[in-house]
Design a protein around this motif. Structure first.
Motif, PDB file in Angstrom:
ATOM      1  N   PHE A 144       0.838  -1.188   0.000  1.00  0.00           N
ATOM      2  CA  PHE A 144       0.000   0.000   0.000  1.00  0.00           C
ATOM      3  C   PHE A 144       0.880   1.247   0.000  1.00  0.00           C
ATOM      4  O   PHE A 144       2.005   1.212   0.485  1.00  0.00           O
ATOM      5  N   PRO A 145       0.391   2.363  -0.548  1.00  0.00           N
ATOM      6  CA  PRO A 145       1.197   3.587  -0.568  1.00  0.00           C
ATOM      7  C   PRO A 145       1.623   4.007   0.838  1.00  0.00           C
ATOM      8  O   PRO A 145       0.900   3.815   1.804  1.00  0.00           O
ATOM      9  N   GLY A 146       2.789   4.574   0.903  1.00  0.00           N
ATOM     10  CA  GLY A 146       3.366   5.008   2.172  1.00  0.00           C
ATOM     11  C   GLY A 146       4.857   4.761   2.143  1.00  0.00           C
ATOM     12  O   GLY A 146       5.438   4.453   1.099  1.00  0.00           O
ATOM     13  N   LYS A 147       5.462   4.847   3.301  1.00  0.00           N
ATOM     14  CA  LYS A 147       6.913   4.697   3.331  1.00  0.00           C
ATOM     15  C   LYS A 147       7.351   3.260   3.052  1.00  0.00           C
ATOM     16  O   LYS A 147       8.479   3.029   2.660  1.00  0.00           O
ATOM     17  N   ASN A 148       6.467   2.297   3.218  1.00  0.00           N
ATOM     18  CA  ASN A 148       6.796   0.893   2.952  1.00  0.00           C
ATOM     19  C   ASN A 148       6.103   0.377   1.696  1.00  0.00           C
ATOM     20  O   ASN A 148       5.706  -0.780   1.632  1.00  0.00           O
TER      21      ASN A 148
END
Length: 189
Positions: A114-118
């Protein structure tokens, strides 16, 4: 792991494509839920406005409280669920590949999240850390057929896709091919 195993560079690199959320079943359920949610939402609005907005029925005759509100609520919840499914398909959550490279002596596991830092899961291990390929087969109500990469001093890493289990023959063939390619034992059969 889907059947997209592509040996290239003179059998020095083995790449296995992983289908994430872009499966036919996810497209089906996202479509069905979105259409159903639109119907419930339009029925709720029809009940409130006393105007028929649906071609196959006449929900304008429903009493707004409690039936129209319930229909509208189901429509909103279904729209949120449908949006979630469409976004996971758009972002290809769980999709990626496994790359086994003899030239660089590395194993690379890549997955989209999912979008985000990971957002990207991209891990690399030396092939010398690979101890075995493990096959796990669990039958029953919730069957699981998974290939794992067993590494020295680390937890096993799943190599197969999540969702519908692979046929047993395909799982065995992929496990044997991978164990042969990496020159490690195949466990669990």
């Amino acid at each position: 792991m889907t059947a997209n195993t592509t040996p290239n560079l003179g059998d020095r690199v083995l790449v296995q494509q992983i289908i994430g959320s872009r499966r036919l079943s996810n497209y089906w359920w996202a479509s069905v839920i979105s259409l159903g949610a639109a119907g419930f939402f339009l029925a709720g609005i029809s009940s409130y406005l006393q105007v028929n907005l649906l071609p196959l029925s006449n929900p304008s005759q429903l009493i707004f409280i409690p039936q129209g509100i319930a229909m509208g609520f189901y429509g909103v919840v279904g729209t949120i669920l449908g949006l979630y499914l469409w976004l996971t398909i758009l972002w290809d959550v769980g999709g990626g590949y496994n790359e086994f490279n003899r030239e660089t002596s590395q194993v690379r596991i890549f997955r989209w999240g999912f979008p985000g830092k990971n957002r990207k899961l991209d891990i690399t291990y030396p092939t010398s850390d690979v101890q075995a390929i493990r096959v796990e087969i669990k039958e029953g109500l919730n069957p699981r057929r998974t290939l794992y990469l067993r590494l020295k001093g680390r937890n096993p890493i799943p190599l197969t896709r999540v969702g519908q289990p692979l046929p047993l023959s395909e799982l065995e063939n992929q496990g044997a091919e991978l164990a042969r390619f990496l020159e490690v034992p195949l466990e669990g059969l």
